[in-house]
Design an enzyme around this catalytic site. Structure first.
Site, PDB file in Angstrom:
ATOM      1  N   ARG A 172       0.844  -1.381   0.012  1.00 57.87           N
ATOM      2  CA  ARG A 172      -0.025  -0.149  -0.108  1.00 57.87           C
ATOM      3  C   ARG A 172       0.744   1.122  -0.172  1.00 57.87           C
ATOM      4  NH1 ARG A 172      -5.313   0.145   2.331  1.00 57.87           N
ATOM      5  NH2 ARG A 172      -4.774   1.970   3.440  1.00 57.87           N
ATOM      6  N   ARG A 176       9.666   5.873  -3.067  1.00 56.98           N
ATOM      7  CA  ARG A 176      10.010   7.009  -4.192  1.00 56.98           C
ATOM      8  C   ARG A 176      11.661   7.527  -3.986  1.00 56.98           C
ATOM      9  NH1 ARG A 176       5.764  10.450  -2.148  1.00 56.98           N
ATOM     10  NH2 ARG A 176       4.009   9.417  -3.138  1.00 56.98           N
ATOM     11  N   ARG A 249      -8.499  -6.977  13.134  1.00 54.97           N
ATOM     12  CA  ARG A 249      -7.819  -6.181  14.197  1.00 54.97           C
ATOM     13  C   ARG A 249      -8.337  -4.815  14.408  1.00 54.97           C
ATOM     14  NH1 ARG A 249      -4.114  -7.244  17.911  1.00 54.97           N
ATOM     15  NH2 ARG A 249      -2.613  -5.553  18.069  1.00 54.97           N
ATOM     16  N   ARG A 280       0.185   5.789  16.435  1.00 55.80           N
ATOM     17  CA  ARG A 280       0.198   6.984  16.322  1.00 55.80           C
ATOM     18  C   ARG A 280      -0.566   8.075  16.965  1.00 55.80           C
ATOM     19  NH1 ARG A 280      -2.347   5.628   9.989  1.00 55.80           N
ATOM     20  NH2 ARG A 280      -3.899   4.453  11.045  1.00 55.80           N
ATOM     21  N   GLU A 300      -3.686   6.462  19.058  1.00 52.94           N
ATOM     22  CA  GLU A 300      -4.109   5.397  18.478  1.00 52.94           C
ATOM     23  C   GLU A 300      -3.580   4.056  18.987  1.00 52.94           C
ATOM     24  OE1 GLU A 300      -5.266   5.658  14.230  1.00 52.94           O
ATOM     25  OE2 GLU A 300      -4.437   3.746  13.905  1.00 52.94           O
ATOM     26  N   TYR A 348      -9.855  -4.394   2.757  1.00 55.56           N
ATOM     27  CA  TYR A 348      -9.363  -3.336   3.587  1.00 55.56           C
ATOM     28  C   TYR A 348      -9.534  -2.028   2.446  1.00 55.56           C
ATOM     29  CZ  TYR A 348      -5.000  -1.238   5.600  1.00 55.56           C
ATOM     30  OH  TYR A 348      -4.075  -0.444   6.255  1.00 55.56           O
ATOM     31  N   ASP A 350     -10.148   1.724   1.155  1.00 49.26           N
ATOM     32  CA  ASP A 350     -10.269   3.299   1.345  1.00 49.26           C
ATOM     33  C   ASP A 350     -11.326   3.858   0.947  1.00 49.26           C
ATOM     34  OD1 ASP A 350      -7.444   3.212   2.358  1.00 49.26           O
ATOM     35  OD2 ASP A 350      -6.871   3.379   0.172  1.00 49.26           O
TER      36      ASP A 350
HETATM   37  N1  UDP Z   1       3.691   1.168   7.914  1.00 53.48           N
HETATM   38  C1  UDP Z   1       4.744   0.942   8.779  1.00 53.48           C
HETATM   39  N2  UDP Z   1       5.353   2.200   9.029  1.00 53.48           N
HETATM   40  C2  UDP Z   1       4.584   3.362   8.954  1.00 53.48           C
HETATM   41  C3  UDP Z   1       3.310   3.332   8.481  1.00 53.48           C
HETATM   42  C4  UDP Z   1       2.875   2.054   7.863  1.00 53.48           C
HETATM   43  O1  UDP Z   1       5.264   0.006   8.623  1.00 53.48           O
HETATM   44  O2  UDP Z   1       5.218   4.239   9.517  1.00 53.48           O
HETATM   45  C5  UDP Z   1       3.005  -0.164   7.261  1.00 53.48           C
HETATM   46  C6  UDP Z   1       2.110  -1.050   8.166  1.00 53.48           C
HETATM   47  O3  UDP Z   1       2.744  -2.453   7.880  1.00 53.48           O
HETATM   48  C7  UDP Z   1       0.950  -0.659   7.918  1.00 53.48           C
HETATM   49  C8  UDP Z   1       1.046  -0.479   6.551  1.00 53.48           C
HETATM   50  O4  UDP Z   1       2.180   0.006   6.192  1.00 53.48           O
HETATM   51  O5  UDP Z   1      -0.126  -1.790   8.281  1.00 53.48           O
HETATM   52  C9  UDP Z   1      -0.163   0.295   5.850  1.00 53.48           C
HETATM   53  O6  UDP Z   1      -0.293   1.663   6.221  1.00 53.48           O
HETATM   54  P1  UDP Z   1      -1.263   2.319   6.209  1.00 53.48           P
HETATM   55  O7  UDP Z   1      -0.933   3.929   6.631  1.00 53.48           O
HETATM   56  O8  UDP Z   1      -1.680   2.629   4.735  1.00 53.48           O
HETATM   57  O9  UDP Z   1      -2.431   2.136   7.059  1.00 53.48           O
HETATM   58  P2  UDP Z   1      -3.880   2.616   7.436  1.00 53.48           P
HETATM   59  O10 UDP Z   1      -3.748   4.190   7.363  1.00 53.48           O
HETATM   60  O11 UDP Z   1      -4.819   2.042   6.476  1.00 53.48           O
HETATM   61  O12 UDP Z   1      -4.244   2.179   8.905  1.00 53.48           O
END
Ligand code: UDP
Length: 369
Positions: A172, A176, A249, A280, A300, A348, A350
């Site tokens: 996901r 870059r 989860r 976060r 969170e 999952y 968006d």
């Molecule tokens: N992820 C990570 N470090 C970060 C942010 C995301 O390893 O700082 C990984 C983690 O495995 C997560 C996945 O990237 O489950 C997808 O993150 P995303 O931000 O898309 O998750 P969401 O916002 O849907 O909770």
């Protein structure tokens, strides 16, 4: 005679888009939800003039111009660009993984230097085809970024080792070799000015809505109210868990009001070490460039589904996907039952994917009639 054409179970984004499309097709809908408010997990509330994302950060982004036009019918969007920060034991890195991240990690300045380090670390790991999230992550960004920015965060979020998680989760995130901190690759992105509730309210304008009504408490009673049912909840609950429970989860949010105008300088800060118990902190005002004297933040905490009974993230492993498919097969035997949304599809999603799925279903249903 049933009074409504459709009973929609769940007043979240999927159900609301379907209700709107139904109204456009001159069909009547009754929308019910067990919560006391519409909007599902995109619902917000305004505290001290700040729009709070009650169920975690929701940032609208899409590649699809048609979907962007669709949501802009119901709200104006601001120019927010998600650029979260990763905090690893006090070290600050930009996300997603990009030249700013690599430069801070290795003190490099050019894409070729960064590529060389990542390639060396990939080769040292010796994996050809990644079979799990750990292998996939090291392949994409090398060992150092994996250890500091991915491993701890991911294991906290999912509650299991990265070696037992599918590679798809990490795909996901963009990687870059430019100095670009935009978390998403999508060309359209923003936060609705004034929050998401207005979108749901507009979508549901022509529908009848009954809140605090749990479909599962008396399904026969509700089914009699309409010719067809659109169910947007979890499928295992619909069939009384007869084949077993689908796994999820969850997260628990702890909200705090702070007497400062700016707590962390960014809307989303990820704590990527294993020890910090939350993944976060969201500082809501920054989604809308707020200038209030106070601020609201949300910690969170990832947790088990059992702890909250709120199914947030599907555990998309094979056993769960197979179980979900079995429930879908049972559902197909019910002629007047439609399914859709993040929960019923065990996806999952968006927000844009949720809307796309609802529009697809609506088109298939209303073009037939
Ligand atoms: N992820 C990570 N470090 C970060 C942010 C995301 O390893 O700082 C990984 C983690 O495995 C997560 C996945 O990237 O489950 C997808 O993150 P995303 O931000 O898309 O998750 P969401 O916002 O849907 O909770």
């Amino acid at each position: 005679m049933a009074k409504y054409d459709f009973l929609i179970v769940g007043a979240g984004l999927f159900g609301s888009v379907f209700a709107y499309e139904a109204a456009c097709a001159k069909k009547t809908c009754l929308v019910i939800d067990r919560r006391n408010a519409v909007g599902g997990n995109i619902r917000g509330e305004t505290w001290d003039g700040i729009n709070i994302h009650l169920y975690g950060a929701h940032i609208f982004h899409t590649k699809d111009a048609e979907l962007w036009d669709y949501v802009n019918r119901f709200a104006r969007f601001n120019h927010y660009v998600n650029s979260p920060i990763a905090n690893y034991k006090g070290e600050i890195y930009n996300l997603p993984f990009n030249m700013n991240t690599f430069s801070r990690m290795w003190n490099v300045s050019t894409p070729s230097e960064a590529r060389r380090i990542i390639q060396q670390q990939q080769q040292a790991s010796g994996t050809e085809v990644p079979k799990n999230l750990e292998q996939q992550a090291i392949r994409l960004v090398g060992h150092d970024v994996y250890e500091k920015l991915i491993k701890g965060y991911t294991e906290k979020q999912w509650g299991r080792p990265c070696t037992e998680l599918p590679p798809s989760i990490i795909k996901r995130l963009p990687v870059r070799y430019t100095y670009d901190n935009n978390y998403f690759n999508d060309p359209y992105q923003g936060i609705p000015l004034g929050g998401y509730n207005q979108i749901i309210d507009a979508l549901l304008e022509k529908a009848d809505v009954e809140l605090g009504s749990d479909y599962h408490h008396n399904r026969d009673f509700w089914n009699k109210k309409a010719s067809k049912v659109l169910y947007t909840g979890a499928l295992d609950a619909l069939f009384d868990y007869s084949l077993g429970k689908l796994q999820y989860r969850s997260i628990r949010l702890e909200n705090r009001r702070l007497q400062t105008d700016n707590f962390q300088g960014v809307a989303v800060m990820n704590y990527t070490d294993r020890e910090t118990p939350y993944t976060r902190i969201i500082e809501h005002k920054h989604f809308e460039f707020g200038t209030q004297d106070v601020t609201w933040i949300s910690y969170e905490y990832p947790c088990s589904y059992e702890e909250t009974e709120e199914p947030y993230y599907p555990i998309g492993d094979e056993a769960n996907v197979v179980l979900h498919q079995k429930y879908v097969q049972i559902a197909k035997q019910h002629e007047n039952l439609l399914l859709g949304g993040r929960l019923a599809e065990y996806a999952y999603y968006d927000m844009d994917k949720t809307i796309a799925s609802a529009l697809k279903l609506a088109r298939s249903v209303f073009e037939k009639h």
